[in-house]
Design an enzyme around this catalytic site. Sequence first.
Site, mmCIF file in Angstrom:
data_model
loop_
_atom_site.group_PDB
_atom_site.id
_atom_site.type_symbol
_atom_site.label_atom_id
_atom_site.label_comp_id
_atom_site.label_asym_id
_atom_site.label_seq_id
_atom_site.Cartn_x
_atom_site.Cartn_y
_atom_site.Cartn_z
ATOM 1 N N THR A 65 0.852 -1.194 0.000
ATOM 2 C CA THR A 65 0.000 0.000 0.000
ATOM 3 C C THR A 65 0.883 1.236 0.000
ATOM 4 O O THR A 65 1.755 1.384 0.856
ATOM 5 C CB THR A 65 -0.944 -0.040 1.225
ATOM 6 O OG1 THR A 65 -1.909 -1.059 1.006
ATOM 7 C CG2 THR A 65 -1.656 1.295 1.432
ATOM 8 N N HIS B 214 -7.446 -10.889 -1.397
ATOM 9 C CA HIS B 214 -6.818 -10.484 -0.127
ATOM 10 C C HIS B 214 -7.693 -10.991 1.021
ATOM 11 O O HIS B 214 -8.698 -10.377 1.373
ATOM 12 C CB HIS B 214 -6.685 -8.961 -0.082
ATOM 13 C CG HIS B 214 -5.834 -8.438 1.034
ATOM 14 N ND1 HIS B 214 -5.448 -9.207 2.117
ATOM 15 C CD2 HIS B 214 -5.295 -7.200 1.246
ATOM 16 C CE1 HIS B 214 -4.699 -8.449 2.939
ATOM 17 N NE2 HIS B 214 -4.597 -7.248 2.429
ATOM 18 N N ASN C 162 -4.659 -10.179 6.955
ATOM 19 C CA ASN C 162 -4.354 -8.897 7.609
ATOM 20 C C ASN C 162 -5.525 -8.160 8.254
ATOM 21 O O ASN C 162 -5.504 -6.931 8.355
ATOM 22 C CB ASN C 162 -3.621 -7.970 6.631
ATOM 23 C CG ASN C 162 -2.279 -8.548 6.214
ATOM 24 O OD1 ASN C 162 -1.819 -9.517 6.810
ATOM 25 N ND2 ASN C 162 -1.654 -7.977 5.203
ATOM 26 N N TYR D 216 -8.658 -7.677 7.360
ATOM 27 C CA TYR D 216 -9.678 -7.008 6.553
ATOM 28 C C TYR D 216 -10.941 -7.875 6.480
ATOM 29 O O TYR D 216 -11.071 -8.853 7.208
ATOM 30 C CB TYR D 216 -9.094 -6.643 5.184
ATOM 31 C CG TYR D 216 -7.954 -5.644 5.342
ATOM 32 C CD1 TYR D 216 -8.208 -4.347 5.800
ATOM 33 C CD2 TYR D 216 -6.629 -6.006 5.113
ATOM 34 C CE1 TYR D 216 -7.169 -3.439 6.000
ATOM 35 C CE2 TYR D 216 -5.598 -5.096 5.311
ATOM 36 C CZ TYR D 216 -5.870 -3.808 5.755
ATOM 37 O OH TYR D 216 -4.856 -2.913 5.963
ATOM 38 N N ASN E 129 -4.061 -5.543 12.282
ATOM 39 C CA ASN E 129 -5.315 -4.787 12.321
ATOM 40 C C ASN E 129 -6.272 -5.249 13.420
ATOM 41 O O ASN E 129 -7.491 -5.257 13.238
ATOM 42 C CB ASN E 129 -5.990 -4.781 10.943
ATOM 43 C CG ASN E 129 -5.318 -3.791 10.005
ATOM 44 O OD1 ASN E 129 -5.079 -2.652 10.383
ATOM 45 N ND2 ASN E 129 -4.972 -4.228 8.807
HETATM 46 C C1 8OZ Z 1 -0.167 -1.000 5.261
HETATM 47 C C2 8OZ Z 1 -0.929 0.153 5.290
HETATM 48 C C3 8OZ Z 1 -2.215 0.134 4.810
HETATM 49 C C4 8OZ Z 1 -2.751 -1.038 4.310
HETATM 50 C C5 8OZ Z 1 -2.296 -4.782 4.368
HETATM 51 C C6 8OZ Z 1 -3.325 -3.451 2.650
HETATM 52 O O1 8OZ Z 1 -1.738 -4.819 5.463
HETATM 53 C C7 8OZ Z 1 -2.564 -3.466 3.736
HETATM 54 C C8 8OZ Z 1 -1.995 -2.206 4.288
HETATM 55 C C9 8OZ Z 1 -0.699 -2.170 4.768
HETATM 56 O O2 8OZ Z 1 -2.676 -5.795 3.798
#
Ligand code: 8OZ
Length: 358
Positions: A26, A176, A179, A181, A236
């Site tokens: 990113t 994806h 992480n 999401y 996250n």
């Molecule tokens: C760092 C900053 C923002 C998003 C991920 C898409 O960790 C990201 C991400 C990484 O998968």
Amino acid sequence: MTETLFTPFTAGAIEMANRVVMAPLTRNRADDDTGEVGELHVDYYRQRAGAGLIVSEATQISPQGKGYIATPGIHSDGQVAAWRRVTDAVHAAGGRIVVQLWHVGRISHVDLQPGGAAPVSSSARPAGVKTFTREGFVETSAPRALEQGDIAGIVADYAHAAACAKKAGFDGVEIHAANGYLIEQFLKDGCNDRGDAYGGSAENRARFLYEVVEAVLSVWEPGRVGIRLSPFSPANGISESDPMALYVPVIERLNGHGLSYLHMVEGATGGERYGEYDALRALWHGPYMGNNGYDRALAEERLASGAVDMVAFGRPFIANPDLVERLRADAPLAEGDRKTWYGGGAEGYTDYPALEKA
Ligand code: 8OZ
């Protein structure tokens, strides 16, 4: 030791000149209003086309899937046309590129959401982490738990984005599912507290993932669809009480699809390497891409032992556009400047030089 980092490999239907993959990164340099990539991205990805495969930066499948300022999308005609310039440039330079399909779920903020709505997730639990908006670093907003009836619409958004990716000339897509999401917000029990068919048992928590995979496979042949998982990562603000009980059946189910590859974050994303990723890999029948904290020595060791088929390098690609050549020459690697990782222009993005040819 057999040297294999620089030998060709075919991941499903994707033919790669070597096993060095550029991991998704990113960088927050898309147009924040349109979600379109620009000339800078064309240069950036072209410079890195020596990778056997580029996985694009995470790219939202819908306006709702956005969670940070200036990330690109792959759902509008303008975004498709903009990405087409990138894929053409990478192909002209002899490279391959897939787009990473992304829905952030609760890792977002009302300022980034259509109509200022609450971000959506499996559940109404806030992530308790930060994102970046026009105002800088801010706490993510409290999410709204998706109604069961909303879920089909998001699955359809994945299919639409997958179709857009095809029009944009990508070699395939990477789902994806890592992480913290949206897909992980369904998968992991530290977030998912649903009482319906999408929550509770590991099988139910994986239902959304399977529906997304099938939606993408309605558009792309399986050999052009990869998937990224991070079973052991707390990224996250997410957690899972029993990763093996969750992911063993996931891997077994995914085996049935004949996907291009499994891309595994081995440990904590961008951090320590831990967890039973090798045990999961042993269950996987297809091509396997290892990621997280690799250097040349670890990559060669794990390639030679058969632990991995490909290695995805993230941070090293930021300051070393010609990373493959540098690894081949065993040359020293440049260090990127963290201040320019997220957002900005050419500085710290397209101005890292290739190694001088001796
Ligand atoms: C760092 C900053 C923002 C998003 C991920 C898409 O960790 C990201 C991400 C990484 O998968």
